[in-house]
Scaffold this motif. Structure first.
Motif: not given
Length: 158
Positions: A22-46
């Motif tokens: 989704i990130f590769r094919m879309g036009t999501v800014p890098r900062a948003v990609q990093l924030a979403v990825s970190a949030s999802l990783a944190g939620a998965a761990w929790w």
């Protein structure tokens, strides 16, 4: 409970690949990609690392039944009712989905015996059963009208 057993590891990898695509094919800014990825990783761990209370995890899992089953199939069923037919919906796809749900009900009842998973599979089977019936009913009605010499008005000679 271990955080990453083989089943969870495969699902985590699959989800990570979907998000990456989704990130590769879309036009999501890098900062948003990093924030979403970190949030999802944190939620998965929790959720799966033992920090989330088991009662809350069960409630979230049960709530996903409504979101996935009813949110995915019920709007299609209602649209078919409003239109009076199943439109372009594939009988084969609906039938295979129903067969898959029935197999999941069987394996869950025999092997897992988890009432939430069983309820989810049963709900999906009922909704896919309705969609399958709508496809069969549409094919029966359309097939019957064309065999009787009806057809669409545009197809009839002037």
């Amino acid at each position: 409970m271990r955080f990453l057993d083989s089943g969870r590891a495969i699902c985590a990898l699959q989800n990570a690949m979907i998000i990456a695509l989704i990130f590769r094919m879309g036009t999501v800014p890098r900062a948003v990609q990093l924030a979403v990825s970190a949030s999802l990783a944190g939620a998965a761990w929790w959720l799966f690392g033992g920090a989330c209370p088991p009662a809350l995890l069960t409630t979230l899992q049960a709530g996903s039944v409504a979101v996935l089953a009813l949110g995915g199939r019920l709007p299609q069923i209602l649209l078919n009712v409003r239109r009076g037919d199943s439109g372009e919906l594939s009988l084969i796809s609906c039938g295979l989905s129903l067969a898959g749900n029935l197999a999941r009900i069987f394996t869950t009842a025999i092997l897992v015996r988890d009432p939430i998973i069983l309820g989810s599979a049963t709900t999906q089977a009922m909704l896919n059963g309705v969609l399958t019936w709508q496809c069969i009913d549409t094919a029966r009605r359309l097939g019957g009208s064309s065999q009787a010499g009806g057809g669409t008005p545009a197809a009839q000679p002037a």
